[in-house]
Design an enzyme around this catalytic site. Structure first.
Site, short mmCIF file in Angstrom:
data_model
loop_
_atom_site.label_atom_id
_atom_site.label_comp_id
_atom_site.label_asym_id
_atom_site.label_seq_id
_atom_site.Cartn_x
_atom_site.Cartn_y
_atom_site.Cartn_z
N GLU A 73 77.90 -66.86 18.55
CA GLU A 73 76.79 -66.45 17.69
C GLU A 73 75.47 -66.99 18.25
OE1 GLU A 73 75.86 -64.67 15.33
OE2 GLU A 73 77.43 -64.24 13.88
N ASN A 108 70.68 -61.47 8.32
CA ASN A 108 71.41 -61.91 9.50
C ASN A 108 70.43 -62.16 10.64
OD1 ASN A 108 73.62 -62.45 11.23
ND2 ASN A 108 74.87 -60.94 10.19
N ASP A 143 74.14 -57.17 13.06
CA ASP A 143 74.35 -58.62 13.07
C ASP A 143 73.19 -59.24 13.85
OD1 ASP A 143 75.31 -61.28 13.36
OD2 ASP A 143 77.38 -60.61 13.36
#
Length: 267
Positions: free
Chosen positions: A9, A133, A180
């Protein structure tokens, strides 16, 4: 470029390295353009969003603990606890040129963005978001764009001199999948990881998709532009969009490709 980690991430390009969080692996990794991997262990934390302050220190979002950590190159220390301000676990983050960090709290509805100032004070600056996000700040620092995952849209805010957000508006909606992680290029388009669509898409203001990179059976998680001339698109993928299904697995991957339009803004 790299594999064998759990769930990547928050990729960021900084000082010749690609930095990213390994949320399930409780670590932050760096990768060189030749694929050499280093690891900063973060036992007890599930890191996500990353961002660099003007002094070069790294801010790290600890998702489940709902706090922000600071790494100065030698040690990791808690910076601020946001658990009293937010309705859900934390996610992505972007840091502006003044060192102010904007952090999303990922409620499926009623999500918020919290701003953490350099002195450690914090306040909610945007509310009623559908799973906020990935975030970017445009060149000049006057606009913040956030991916609302469950809303399948990108939303823009104007940033005032004091760091407050206003003039909420749609950048693009009706997207192919939940967005995302995102990044911005010099033509004002956003590259977005479209999780359930298994693809990374370049989206212009208004929603036109100009480019699409498909990954078949791999889930798109996050991306950033960096490398020489900021024309390398770094892409993190996994085998599921749901981290809890991947505990103990090491199937995440980092890929890269060169694109036509260089990156811009922050991160």
């Amino acid at each position: 470029m790299a594999d064998g980690f759990c769930f990547g991430e928050g990729p960021r390009w900084f000082e010749g390295l690609l930095w990213f969080s390994d949320m399930l692996g409780e670590a932050v990794h760096t990768v060189t353009l030749r694929g050499a991997l280093t690891t900063l262990p973060l036992p007890g934390h599930a890191p996500a969003g990353l961002g660099f302050r003007p002094d070069g220190s790294l801010l790290i979002v600890s998702t489940e603990r709902r706090e922000v950590l600071r790494y100065d190159g030698e040690s990791v220390v808690p910076l601020v606890d946001l658990s009293g301000l937010v309705p859900a676990d934390l996610g992505d983050m972007v840091v502006d040129p003044q060192g102010r960090a904007y952090i999303g709290s990922q409620a499926f509805s009623g999500g918020v963005i919290v701003r953490v100032d350099p002195d450690g004070s914090a306040e909610v600056v945007a509310e009623d978001l559908d799973f906020p996000n990935g975030m970017v700040i445009t060149p000049g620092g006057d606009t913040l764009i956030v991916a609302e995952s469950t809303g399948r849209r990108l939303t823009a805010f104007s940033i005032a001199a004091d760091g407050s957000l206003s003039e909420r508006r749609v950048f693009a909606e009706g997207l192919d999948g939940p967005p995302d992680g995102i990044c911005l290029d010099q033509q004002g388009a956003v590259w977005a990881a479209m999780t359930l669509a298994n693809a990374f898409e370049r989206i212009e203001p208004g929603g036109t998709v100009t480019d699409r990179i498909e990954f078949d059976d791999r889930v798109a998680i996050a991306c950033t532009l960096g490398g020489p001339n900021r024309r390398t698109l770094f892409m993190l993928t996994a085998t599921s969009a749901y981290p809890q299904r991947l505990v103990g697995a090491r199937l995440a991957r980092l890929d890269a490709t060169v694109v036509d339009v260089p990156g811009a803004g922050l991160p």
